[in-house]
Enzyme design. Structure first.
Site, PDB file in Angstrom:
ATOM      1  CG  ASP A  50     -60.093   5.900 -27.625  1.00  0.00           C
ATOM      2  OD1 ASP A  50     -59.908   7.128 -27.579  1.00  0.00           O
ATOM      3  OD2 ASP A  50     -60.223   5.269 -28.697  1.00  0.00           O
ATOM      4  CD  GLU A 188     -58.872  14.444 -31.863  1.00  0.00           C
ATOM      5  OE1 GLU A 188     -59.758  13.615 -31.575  1.00  0.00           O
ATOM      6  OE2 GLU A 188     -57.694  14.372 -31.441  1.00  0.00           O
TER       7      GLU A 188
HETATM    8  O1  KIV Z   1     -60.279   9.785 -26.392  1.00  0.00           O
HETATM    9  C1  KIV Z   1     -60.379  11.014 -26.218  1.00  0.00           C
HETATM   10  O2  KIV Z   1     -59.845  11.595 -25.280  1.00  0.00           O
HETATM   11  C2  KIV Z   1     -61.135  11.770 -27.201  1.00  0.00           C
HETATM   12  C3  KIV Z   1     -61.053  13.259 -27.121  1.00  0.00           C
HETATM   13  C4  KIV Z   1     -59.851  13.697 -27.832  1.00  0.00           C
HETATM   14  C5  KIV Z   1     -62.273  13.894 -27.645  1.00  0.00           C
HETATM   15  O3  KIV Z   1     -61.763  11.205 -28.048  1.00  0.00           O
END
Ligand code: KIV
Length: 285
Positions: A50, A188
């Site tokens: 997202d 993260e």
């Molecule tokens: O939305 C995204 O790109 C993510 C990554 C940071 C893992 O969740």
């Protein structure tokens, strides 16, 4: 209706890589060309994050993207990503409120975009959503640490778990998501020690982004890795290209060529036999 191109057996590849002791390489993609680049470069798994809200749609937070918007992008990536697993990301507001909404949204990502699994953010309050989606036959990837869907301003993008209390909460959440049946975890922006402890304590693959080098895999955002974005990157981003500069330079050179009549050349156009030009002139009088 789109069906998974890589098949339901796709996700065990993550477990197999982990068993073989090979780091899992996950990359985000948001359209057909980026999906193709990821697959051709040999990454193991693609996430249509997202983060598309910010990287490709120009919103200021990931909370702004709708399910329909993300589905359009996910379908495009699925057309490109035919040989490796594809993960759909459940957008903010589309799964948190009830198990039924979580299952309905997850099902759309599988049925309408061909995803092999879905990812959702958080542990607290999300365990029954995870269980319900898995009971519906859809594998789930959890996400702990920094949860971008909880961030409402640029200052909110900070590491999480830098004190023992918050670190314990994150580690407990990771363990709970594993117990709820998640097939893998994204972790993260946490201290490397916390990334390592989670990796020690859970058996499912742990894919880190800003979580140090001890996790079983790494994920980066396509635009960050290639230098396609504007502004400063997070500390955990390593840029492997300055693609934005390359693109701006190319477009600028083309615009200069147009303005100075160097584009197009005779070879860059179509020809017409002389007699046809003559005939046309006659017809036009
Ligand atoms: O939305 C995204 O790109 C993510 C990554 C940071 C893992 O969740």
């Amino acid at each position: 209706m789109t069906r998974s191109a890589s098949g339901a057996s796709a996700l065990p590849t993550l477990a197999a890589l982990q068993r073989a002791g090979q780091p899992i390489v996950m990359l985000t993609a948001y359209d057909f060309p980026s999906g193709r680049v990821a697959q051709e470069a040999g990454v193991d798994v693609v996430l249509v994050g997202d983060s598309a809200a910010m990287t490709v749609l120009g919103y200021t937070t990931t909370r702004d993207i709708s399910v329909d918007e993300l589905l359009v992008l996910t379908r495009a990536v699925r057309r490109a990503v035919t040989k490796i697993p594809l993960i759909g990301d459940l957008p903010f507001g589309s799964y948190e409120h009830s198990d039924a909404s979580a299952v309905a949204t997850a099902r759309r990502f599988v049925d309408e975009a061909g995803c092999d699994a879905v990812k959702l953010e958080g542990a607290d309050g999300m365990l029954s959503r995870v269980t319900a989606i898995i009971a519906a036959g859809i594998p789930v990837i959890g996400h702990v640490g920094l949860l971008p869907q909880s961030v409402t301003s640029p200052e909110g993008y900070r590491a999480r778990g830098r004190d023992a209390e918050q670190a314990l909460e994150i580690i407990t959440g990771a363990e709970q998501l594993e117990a709820a049946g998640c097939v893998a975890l994204v972790v993260e922006a946490v201290p490397s020690e916390v990334g390592a402890l989670i990796s020690e304590r859970v058996r499912i693959p742990v894919i880190g982004i800003g979580a140090g080098g001890a996790t079983g895999g790494q994920v980066l955002v396509y635009h960050d890795l290639l230098g396609l974005g504007e502004g400063r990157s997070a500390r955990f981003v390593r840029r492997y290209a300055a693609a934005r500069d390359v693109l701006i330079d190319a477009v600028r050179r083309w615009a200069d060529d147009v303005r100075s009549h160097r584009f197009p050349s005779a070879e860059e156009g179509y020809g017409m036999p002389v007699e046809e030009v003559e005939a046309l002139r006659k017809k036009l009088g």
